[in-house]
Design a protein around this motif. Structure first.
Motif, PDB file in Angstrom:
ATOM      1  N   PRO A 138       0.804  -1.222   0.000  1.00 44.57           N
ATOM      2  CA  PRO A 138       0.000   0.000   0.000  1.00 44.57           C
ATOM      3  C   PRO A 138       0.843   1.280   0.000  1.00 44.57           C
ATOM      4  O   PRO A 138       0.372   2.339  -0.398  1.00 44.57           O
ATOM      5  N   GLU A 139       2.097   1.175   0.423  1.00 43.34           N
ATOM      6  CA  GLU A 139       2.981   2.341   0.447  1.00 43.34           C
ATOM      7  C   GLU A 139       3.659   2.585  -0.899  1.00 43.34           C
ATOM      8  O   GLU A 139       4.103   3.700  -1.176  1.00 43.34           O
ATOM      9  N   ALA A 140       3.793   1.550  -1.725  1.00 43.00           N
ATOM     10  CA  ALA A 140       4.470   1.674  -3.025  1.00 43.00           C
ATOM     11  C   ALA A 140       3.841   0.723  -4.031  1.00 43.00           C
ATOM     12  O   ALA A 140       4.486  -0.175  -4.556  1.00 43.00           O
ATOM     13  N   PRO A 141       2.539   0.907  -4.332  1.00 38.61           N
ATOM     14  CA  PRO A 141       1.870  -0.005  -5.271  1.00 38.61           C
ATOM     15  C   PRO A 141       2.372   0.190  -6.699  1.00 38.61           C
ATOM     16  O   PRO A 141       2.987   1.202  -7.021  1.00 38.61           O
ATOM     17  N   THR A 142       2.101  -0.797  -7.543  1.00 42.12           N
ATOM     18  CA  THR A 142       2.377  -0.640  -8.964  1.00 42.12           C
ATOM     19  C   THR A 142       1.498   0.501  -9.478  1.00 42.12           C
ATOM     20  O   THR A 142       0.304   0.565  -9.186  1.00 42.12           O
ATOM     21  N   ARG A 143       2.109   1.407 -10.228  1.00 43.01           N
ATOM     22  CA  ARG A 143       1.377   2.539 -10.815  1.00 43.01           C
ATOM     23  C   ARG A 143       1.396   2.407 -12.331  1.00 43.01           C
ATOM     24  O   ARG A 143       2.436   2.134 -12.920  1.00 43.01           O
ATOM     25  N   PHE A 144       0.241   2.606 -12.933  1.00 41.60           N
ATOM     26  CA  PHE A 144       0.052   2.467 -14.369  1.00 41.60           C
ATOM     27  C   PHE A 144      -0.210   3.839 -14.980  1.00 41.60           C
ATOM     28  O   PHE A 144      -0.909   4.657 -14.384  1.00 41.60           O
ATOM     29  N   ARG A 145       0.304   4.071 -16.182  1.00 39.81           N
ATOM     30  CA  ARG A 145      -0.033   5.266 -16.962  1.00 39.81           C
ATOM     31  C   ARG A 145      -0.671   4.791 -18.257  1.00 39.81           C
ATOM     32  O   ARG A 145      -0.066   4.001 -18.997  1.00 39.81           O
ATOM     33  N   TYR A 146      -1.892   5.249 -18.503  1.00 40.25           N
ATOM     34  CA  TYR A 146      -2.657   4.847 -19.682  1.00 40.25           C
ATOM     35  C   TYR A 146      -2.736   6.006 -20.671  1.00 40.25           C
ATOM     36  O   TYR A 146      -2.854   7.165 -20.272  1.00 40.25           O
ATOM     37  N   HIS A 147      -2.721   5.662 -21.951  1.00 40.06           N
ATOM     38  CA  HIS A 147      -2.913   6.618 -23.037  1.00 40.06           C
ATOM     39  C   HIS A 147      -3.901   5.981 -24.007  1.00 40.06           C
ATOM     40  O   HIS A 147      -3.973   4.760 -24.118  1.00 40.06           O
ATOM     41  N   GLU A 148      -4.646   6.837 -24.721  1.00 31.88           N
ATOM     42  CA  GLU A 148      -5.600   6.318 -25.709  1.00 31.88           C
ATOM     43  C   GLU A 148      -5.718   7.273 -26.874  1.00 31.88           C
ATOM     44  O   GLU A 148      -5.746   8.497 -26.690  1.00 31.88           O
ATOM     45  N   ALA A 149      -5.809   6.711 -28.080  1.00 33.50           N
ATOM     46  CA  ALA A 149      -6.092   7.470 -29.291  1.00 33.50           C
ATOM     47  C   ALA A 149      -6.880   6.558 -30.223  1.00 33.50           C
ATOM     48  O   ALA A 149      -6.421   5.463 -30.557  1.00 33.50           O
ATOM     49  N   ALA A 150      -8.072   7.009 -30.591  1.00 36.47           N
ATOM     50  CA  ALA A 150      -8.918   6.285 -31.553  1.00 36.47           C
ATOM     51  C   ALA A 150      -9.141   4.823 -31.161  1.00 36.47           C
ATOM     52  O   ALA A 150      -9.108   3.935 -32.010  1.00 36.47           O
ATOM     53  N   GLY A 151      -9.336   4.570 -29.870  1.00 30.79           N
ATOM     54  CA  GLY A 151      -9.624   3.211 -29.410  1.00 30.79           C
ATOM     55  C   GLY A 151      -8.414   2.341 -29.153  1.00 30.79           C
ATOM     56  O   GLY A 151      -8.539   1.221 -28.672  1.00 30.79           O
ATOM     57  N   VAL A 152      -7.210   2.840 -29.474  1.00 24.64           N
ATOM     58  CA  VAL A 152      -5.982   2.110 -29.160  1.00 24.64           C
ATOM     59  C   VAL A 152      -5.470   2.619 -27.817  1.00 24.64           C
ATOM     60  O   VAL A 152      -5.379   3.827 -27.590  1.00 24.64           O
ATOM     61  N   VAL A 153      -5.142   1.682 -26.910  1.00 25.61           N
ATOM     62  CA  VAL A 153      -4.602   2.047 -25.598  1.00 25.61           C
ATOM     63  C   VAL A 153      -3.189   1.494 -25.457  1.00 25.61           C
ATOM     64  O   VAL A 153      -2.861   0.452 -26.027  1.00 25.61           O
ATOM     65  N   TRP A 154      -2.357   2.215 -24.722  1.00 21.26           N
ATOM     66  CA  TRP A 154      -0.996   1.774 -24.456  1.00 21.26           C
ATOM     67  C   TRP A 154      -0.529   2.455 -23.179  1.00 21.26           C
ATOM     68  O   TRP A 154      -1.121   3.419 -22.725  1.00 21.26           O
ATOM     69  N   GLY A 155       0.527   1.911 -22.630  1.00 21.62           N
ATOM     70  CA  GLY A 155       1.062   2.542 -21.436  1.00 21.62           C
ATOM     71  C   GLY A 155       2.190   1.757 -20.817  1.00 21.62           C
ATOM     72  O   GLY A 155       2.720   0.812 -21.405  1.00 21.62           O
ATOM     73  N   ASP A 156       2.529   2.179 -19.607  1.00 19.74           N
ATOM     74  CA  ASP A 156       3.617   1.550 -18.881  1.00 19.74           C
ATOM     75  C   ASP A 156       3.240   1.445 -17.412  1.00 19.74           C
ATOM     76  O   ASP A 156       2.279   2.078 -16.968  1.00 19.74           O
ATOM     77  N   TYR A 157       3.993   0.640 -16.694  1.00 15.98           N
ATOM     78  CA  TYR A 157       3.755   0.477 -15.264  1.00 15.98           C
ATOM     79  C   TYR A 157       5.034   0.077 -14.563  1.00 15.98           C
ATOM     80  O   TYR A 157       5.928  -0.527 -15.146  1.00 15.98           O
ATOM     81  N   VAL A 158       5.123   0.458 -13.292  1.00 18.24           N
ATOM     82  CA  VAL A 158       6.312   0.207 -12.487  1.00 18.24           C
ATOM     83  C   VAL A 158       5.918   0.289 -11.017  1.00 18.24           C
ATOM     84  O   VAL A 158       4.943   0.943 -10.662  1.00 18.24           O
ATOM     85  N   GLY A 159       6.665  -0.403 -10.185  1.00 14.85           N
ATOM     86  CA  GLY A 159       6.449  -0.325  -8.747  1.00 14.85           C
ATOM     87  C   GLY A 159       6.102  -1.659  -8.147  1.00 14.85           C
ATOM     88  O   GLY A 159       5.791  -2.614  -8.847  1.00 14.85           O
ATOM     89  N   ASP A 160       6.220  -1.722  -6.831  1.00 10.94           N
ATOM     90  CA  ASP A 160       5.952  -2.931  -6.061  1.00 10.94           C
ATOM     91  C   ASP A 160       6.826  -4.066  -6.588  1.00 10.94           C
ATOM     92  O   ASP A 160       8.039  -3.960  -6.533  1.00 10.94           O
ATOM     93  N   THR A 161       6.257  -5.113  -7.149  1.00  6.92           N
ATOM     94  CA  THR A 161       7.051  -6.254  -7.629  1.00  6.92           C
ATOM     95  C   THR A 161       7.530  -6.086  -9.064  1.00  6.92           C
ATOM     96  O   THR A 161       8.294  -6.915  -9.559  1.00  6.92           O
ATOM     97  N   VAL A 162       7.097  -5.021  -9.751  1.00  5.90           N
ATOM     98  CA  VAL A 162       7.406  -4.814 -11.176  1.00  5.90           C
ATOM     99  C   VAL A 162       8.537  -3.802 -11.346  1.00  5.90           C
ATOM    100  O   VAL A 162       8.425  -2.651 -10.916  1.00  5.90           O
ATOM    101  N   ALA A 163       9.630  -4.238 -11.988  1.00  6.50           N
ATOM    102  CA  ALA A 163      10.741  -3.333 -12.281  1.00  6.50           C
ATOM    103  C   ALA A 163      10.392  -2.421 -13.453  1.00  6.50           C
ATOM    104  O   ALA A 163      10.680  -1.226 -13.436  1.00  6.50           O
TER     105      ALA A 163
END
Length: 103
Positions: free
Chosen positions: A11-36
């Motif tokens: 709860p102090e350092a959860p995985t954080r996601f950043r989402y982007h979208e254009a014309a129905g296509v989504v992409w992004g990245d994530y980092v934190g907790d167990t994910v490098a």
């Protein structure tokens, strides 16, 4: 991320996601907790996201990949939530992500 059946969420350092979208296509990245480091790409149709993902784990650097489907839920004043169904090693899992509203 606020919860996951695949692993304990710090709860102090959860995985954080950043989402982007254009014309129905989504992409992004994530980092934190167990994910490098992690990345995803996919599509949104209505209140459903379908993505392919890959990430490296902090412990040992193992690479995890797969596909996931999320439903977008309106949490009112708290923003949006994503409830994601995915598999790890053939076992069904569920995670929940909550939007972090900027103030």
């Amino acid at each position: 991320m606020v919860s996951s059946t695949a692993s304990r969420v710090d709860p102090e350092a959860p995985t954080r996601f950043r989402y982007h979208e254009a014309a129905g296509v989504v992409w992004g990245d994530y980092v934190g907790d167990t994910v490098a480091e992690g990345r995803f790409v996919g599509t949104r149709e209505g209140d459903r996201l379908r993505v392919s993902f890959v990430h490296a784990l902090v412990a040992g650097g193992a690479v995890v990949s797969g596909v996931a489907e999320s439903r977008i839920e309106d949490a009112g004043a708290a923003g949006l939530r994503l409830v994601e169904d995915f598999e790890v090693d053939g076992r069904p899992q569920v995670s929940v992500c909550a939007e972090v509203l900027r103030t």
